[in-house]
Design a protein around this motif. Sequence first.
Motif, mmCIF file in Angstrom:
data_model
loop_
_atom_site.group_PDB
_atom_site.id
_atom_site.type_symbol
_atom_site.label_atom_id
_atom_site.label_comp_id
_atom_site.label_asym_id
_atom_site.label_seq_id
_atom_site.Cartn_x
_atom_site.Cartn_y
_atom_site.Cartn_z
ATOM 1 N N ILE A 157 44.486 43.889 37.453
ATOM 2 C CA ILE A 157 45.738 44.642 37.543
ATOM 3 C C ILE A 157 45.749 45.479 38.820
ATOM 4 C CG2 ILE A 157 47.168 46.358 36.425
ATOM 5 C CD1 ILE A 157 45.810 45.555 33.786
ATOM 6 N N LEU A 158 44.626 46.150 39.075
ATOM 7 C CA LEU A 158 44.601 47.052 40.225
ATOM 8 C C LEU A 158 44.563 46.284 41.540
ATOM 9 C CD1 LEU A 158 42.357 49.915 38.888
ATOM 10 C CD2 LEU A 158 44.739 50.051 39.542
ATOM 11 N N LEU A 159 44.160 45.001 41.500
ATOM 12 C CA LEU A 159 44.203 44.202 42.716
ATOM 13 C C LEU A 159 45.639 44.158 43.248
ATOM 14 C CD1 LEU A 159 42.563 42.488 44.640
ATOM 15 C CD2 LEU A 159 43.115 40.489 43.282
ATOM 16 N N ALA A 166 39.343 37.455 47.448
ATOM 17 C CA ALA A 166 39.751 38.043 46.171
ATOM 18 C C ALA A 166 40.416 36.992 45.294
ATOM 19 C CB ALA A 166 40.698 39.208 46.415
ATOM 20 N N ALA A 167 41.201 36.101 45.907
ATOM 21 C CA ALA A 167 41.867 35.054 45.136
ATOM 22 C C ALA A 167 40.848 34.118 44.506
ATOM 23 C CB ALA A 167 42.825 34.276 46.038
ATOM 24 N N LEU A 207 49.491 36.606 40.894
ATOM 25 C CA LEU A 207 48.503 37.470 41.545
ATOM 26 C C LEU A 207 47.727 36.702 42.602
ATOM 27 C CD1 LEU A 207 47.562 40.406 41.283
ATOM 28 C CD2 LEU A 207 45.644 39.570 39.972
ATOM 29 N N ILE A 208 47.336 35.461 42.265
ATOM 30 C CA ILE A 208 46.545 34.675 43.209
ATOM 31 C C ILE A 208 47.412 34.263 44.397
ATOM 32 C CG2 ILE A 208 45.344 32.482 43.459
ATOM 33 C CD1 ILE A 208 44.321 32.987 40.558
ATOM 34 N N THR A 209 48.673 33.881 44.113
ATOM 35 C CA THR A 209 49.583 33.578 45.221
ATOM 36 C C THR A 209 49.742 34.799 46.119
ATOM 37 O OG1 THR A 209 50.777 32.297 43.567
ATOM 38 C CG2 THR A 209 51.774 32.476 45.730
ATOM 39 N N GLY A 210 49.913 35.967 45.476
ATOM 40 C CA GLY A 210 50.072 37.199 46.252
ATOM 41 C C GLY A 210 48.843 37.486 47.096
ATOM 42 N N ALA A 211 47.662 37.245 46.534
ATOM 43 C CA ALA A 211 46.424 37.519 47.266
ATOM 44 C C ALA A 211 46.290 36.587 48.459
ATOM 45 C CB ALA A 211 45.228 37.383 46.328
ATOM 46 N N VAL A 212 46.635 35.303 48.258
ATOM 47 C CA VAL A 212 46.527 34.348 49.371
ATOM 48 C C VAL A 212 47.543 34.704 50.449
ATOM 49 C CG1 VAL A 212 46.830 31.938 50.013
ATOM 50 C CG2 VAL A 212 45.620 32.516 47.911
#
Lengths: 498, 133
Positions: free
Chosen positions: A310-312, A406-407, A394-399
């Motif tokens: 969540i905090l990521l 992080a992803a 979240l993973i799309t956002g991280a990439v």
Amino acid sequence: MTSTLLPLFVAVPLLAAGVAAFAGRRYRWPSVLLLVVLGALTAGSAALVAVTSGGAVFAAALGGWPGGVAIPFVADVFSALVMTVASGLTLVSCWFALVSGTGRHPLFAPLVLVLISGVNGALLTADLFNLFVFIEVMLLPSYGLLVLARKGTGTLRSVVGSRLYVTFNLFVSTVFLAGVALVYGTAGTVNLAELSAAAAESDLTAAAVAVCLFALAMKAAVVPVHGWLARAYPSTSPAVTAMFSALHTKVAIYAIYRIYAIVFEGDEQWLWIGVALFSATMVVGVLGAIGETRMRSILAFHMVSQIGYILLGVALFTPLGLAAGIFYLLHHMIVKSSLFLSAGAIETRYGTDVLSDLRNRVGREPVLTVVFGVAALSLAGLPPFSGFFAKLMLITGAVEAGQVAAAVIALVVSLITLMSMLKIFNAVFAPTVTGSFRREDRLVAETAPTSLRLVAPGAVLAAVTLALGLGAQGLFDLATVAAAGLIDTTDYVKAVLP
Amino acid sequence: MILALVIGALVTGAVYLLLQKDRLRVIIGFVLLSHAVNLLFFAAGGIDRRGEPLGSDPDPAVTADPLPQAFVLTAIVIAFAITIYLLVLAVTGSPDEDADAEDAPADPQGAPADAEDAPADDPRTPGRKETGR
């Protein structure tokens, strides 16, 4: 109009708590009062979501003092969403508590009512010192709920867990308070709106607010300060664990999102600290989970891991990253409560949550198996359920934000999450798959399954995670609006300081 | 400067006491810690102006800032309430149990219910038979 009603989210439960405290030895009418008030709060917060869904921000200056002097209560779609889910989950947990017996104590209703008023206050306030006070209002009844038991049924385990919980939270609150003092000393105000962009203006204020943020991160059980949660949460009764899982750490997460957005304005300079800490939280939490041998201990470590996810979102600080974090927050509160309630149903029915004790003892539990299975798959992030969309976003956002490491960690940790969920599933719900049929097994198989009244609260929440998975667009739109409010905080500041 | 030194001394004492074994010492550590933070609030309000903010027309140039005083007043009662609860917790439970006690075994009969099909992913599986089962 809406603004003037905001203080009611705190006043009504506080007043009801005062009334319920007069119950003497009875628990029935306070319980009814409790459920009615929680239902009203949920409906009221949902209405607040409806009026703020366009991005409107409502602010009430308490006591009619001018902005900056008064304590402000502010509601935007982010706080309204968290408030809705928190009240709703408290309602469901109280329902389970009343069915399972924990709630049949005359002090249960007043304590929960004070707890929810503290949560609402902490979510609505826009003043750092007032946030501290409301966090204490939320924590003090929690201390009572941790050891609450009918006469002669209290356990040493809950006292030991309570000691750890109280000591740790007092320490963290004191650190937060020290941070507030430093903010006041360096900036001359503790009003969040007046602190807008203060981190860019003065390094000293930035350091002072960082003390507050680190205290909140400890409250949210971010690695390396996560051991308290893994040991304190499983020590109390199952219904109370389920209730706490949706409230305390999530209020801290909300405050981190809000404060970093307003004071630091998403300053990219410090995001690497978040990415590093929260990635470590994901990994260490899930590794702790796979090593545990009790159902609720496993779930508590999972909570640590999911808090990292969540905090990521706030450590990415992009529109998509924040929206994903907010979506993940709401999804996770629901799923975790569902899992704790299912585990609690098993524990209430079979008297233990130690996996090796439950092995081959749990009879045919078709409903509970489905309910737990749905929530477990949603937690691991499998497609038809809400966890899939939360993780995908979240993973799309991280990439997109360039945080490929992080992803990758988020993906790998999902696999380990699934593995430890299977560990519970194999031991508890599928004994005949691993075990051989013996005479005791047949005896177990003939006993009645857990009563539906115990299973229903978890089942309702499992249905919600499925509904959120199939209709993710609605919540995603709201989360996008909430994320926009965090990226551009001018509306929030303007509402507090007209 | 004196205020900073006193706060530093109080925090040092608090950290030392918080790391002690005895529960009562831990609680005294918390008392010192909240004293330190209360003094920090007074320091945050400025230490040059010493006049009390009372009377009909206080002079802002010499009167102390009243806001940190209200903060401290609130923080004192909150810390007081939690300290009382901590003291009660300290005398609750079994008397011979230390603050650093290991996790109590969940259940004295918490041995595996079925050693034959212990899960293959449990690292302790090979050792099970040596426990006399």
